[in-house]
Design an enzyme around this catalytic site. Structure first.
Site, PDB file in Angstrom:
ATOM      1  N   ASP A  30      -1.279   2.311   0.495  1.00 54.27           N
ATOM      2  CA  ASP A  30       0.024   2.084  -0.185  1.00 54.27           C
ATOM      3  C   ASP A  30      -0.270   2.182  -1.424  1.00 54.27           C
ATOM      4  O   ASP A  30      -0.517   2.408  -2.170  1.00 54.27           O
ATOM      5  CB  ASP A  30      -0.211   0.394   0.269  1.00 54.27           C
ATOM      6  CG  ASP A  30       0.784  -0.341   1.261  1.00 54.27           C
ATOM      7  OD1 ASP A  30       2.228   0.369   1.883  1.00 54.27           O
ATOM      8  OD2 ASP A  30       0.433  -1.338   2.120  1.00 54.27           O
ATOM      9  N   GLU A  73       8.350  -4.692  10.115  1.00 52.38           N
ATOM     10  CA  GLU A  73       7.694  -5.342  10.257  1.00 52.38           C
ATOM     11  C   GLU A  73       8.253  -7.189  10.026  1.00 52.38           C
ATOM     12  O   GLU A  73       9.316  -6.519   9.408  1.00 52.38           O
ATOM     13  CB  GLU A  73       7.030  -5.502   8.781  1.00 52.38           C
ATOM     14  CG  GLU A  73       5.567  -6.958   8.280  1.00 52.38           C
ATOM     15  CD  GLU A  73       4.663  -6.616   7.816  1.00 52.38           C
ATOM     16  OE1 GLU A  73       4.609  -5.545   6.780  1.00 52.38           O
ATOM     17  OE2 GLU A  73       3.908  -8.049   7.214  1.00 52.38           O
TER      18      GLU A  73
HETATM   19  O1  KIV Z   1      -0.366  -3.816   3.385  1.00 55.02           O
HETATM   20  C1  KIV Z   1      -0.112  -4.335   4.733  1.00 55.02           C
HETATM   21  O2  KIV Z   1      -1.383  -4.799   5.120  1.00 55.02           O
HETATM   22  C2  KIV Z   1       0.851  -3.262   5.776  1.00 55.02           C
HETATM   23  C3  KIV Z   1       0.956  -3.340   7.143  1.00 55.02           C
HETATM   24  C4  KIV Z   1       0.670  -5.309   6.856  1.00 55.02           C
HETATM   25  C5  KIV Z   1       1.455  -2.496   7.397  1.00 55.02           C
HETATM   26  O3  KIV Z   1       1.119  -2.865   4.474  1.00 55.02           O
END
Ligand code: KIV
Length: 269
Positions: free
Chosen positions: A88, A186
């Protein structure tokens, strides 16, 4: 070392969609969980910024930093040399200018990620395009985008009104045109997720988005039932991890205190 067949390129995501094969993802933030995941057929792992909540106890993903993500990605990558790892981009990393963005992407990729995930649609399309044109695969993320939780008024169902649903569909098409290799949806109604899944050629991975997406992602600790209080409607707990681990710790404590551990067998002579 496992001899599992790793899903190690973005091309395989496309192939799976074309072949109608469903895709499974979980989050992972640490070395020992990654060692377990290595021996499963799970297709890929997401080092999500949910690490800030699950691993660090913060109330939202706003608290994740590039530094934090890099440590988690590196730990996971040490256990998973042949598994596809998506990292991320944390809070505001794609809103602080190109230099900061590309330094963040650089650090996450060098830590062991094969792709990054970025929240948002039309507002961040230029930044997403720039990353992709630099040769780094990007996964999109629409619907509940937890980094915007303070704008959204909580972690709740999104795109319930027709205008919001239309914007989500348009954003999904924009992201596909920009070249994202997959899209996380989501907390959106199942019918809307189905519509997006049918419109896109890239795989759509759902979380709280019903059964019609091309794949599903869950937070590892959620599916293992590690939190006794977190039980949203969309979650299936595959283990009562909280109780099982608590029981083991209570038994250890009792064994230590009543002299049952260690035994002779567990001692050196
Ligand atoms: O950070 C995370 O765990 C996510 C998932 C919920 C897709 O982005």
């Amino acid at each position: 070392m496992s001899n599992r067949q790793a899903m190690n390129t973005v091309l395989e995501f496309h192939q799976k969609k074309q072949n109608g094969q469903r895709i499974s993802l979980t989050t992972c933030y640490d070395y020992w969980s990654a060692c377990i995941l290595r021996d499963t057929p799970i297709d890929a792992v997401l080092v999500g910024d949910s690490a800030s909540m699950v691993m660090h106890g913060y109330p939202s993903t706003v608290h994740a930093s590039v530094e934090m993500m890099v440590w988690h990605v590196a730990a996971v990558a040490r256990a998973l040399p042949s598994m596809f790892i998506i990292a991320d981009l944390p809070f505001l990393a794609h809103r602080k200018g190109t230099e900061f963005l590309m330094q963040s992407v650089d650090r996450l990729m060098k830590a062991g990620a094969h792709a990054v995930k970025a929240e948002g649609g039309s507002e961040v399309i230029a930044e997403i395009q720039h990353i992709i044109q630099s040769g780094v695969p990007v996964m999109g993320h629409l619907g509940l985008t937890p980094q915007s939780v303070n704008m959204l008024g909580g972690h709740k169902l999104q795109a319930t009104r027709p205008e919001a649903a239309d914007k989500l569909v348009n954003d999904a098409l924009l992201l596909e045109d920009a070249g994202v290799f997959a899209l996380v949806l989501e907390m959106v109604p199942a019918g809307l997720a189905q519509q997006v899944t049918q419109k896109l050629k890239i795989p759509v991975i759902g979380i709280g988005a019903g059964p019609h997406t091309d794949g599903q992602v869950l937070v590892l600790q959620d599916l293992l039932g590690m939190s006794k209080d977190f039980s949203p409607k969309f979650l299936r707990k595959y283990l009562n991890g909280y109780e099982l681990i608590k029981e083991a710790l209570i038994r250890f404590d009792a064994d230590v205190k009543n002299g049952n551990f260690p035994s002779e067998k567990e001692s050196y002579v």
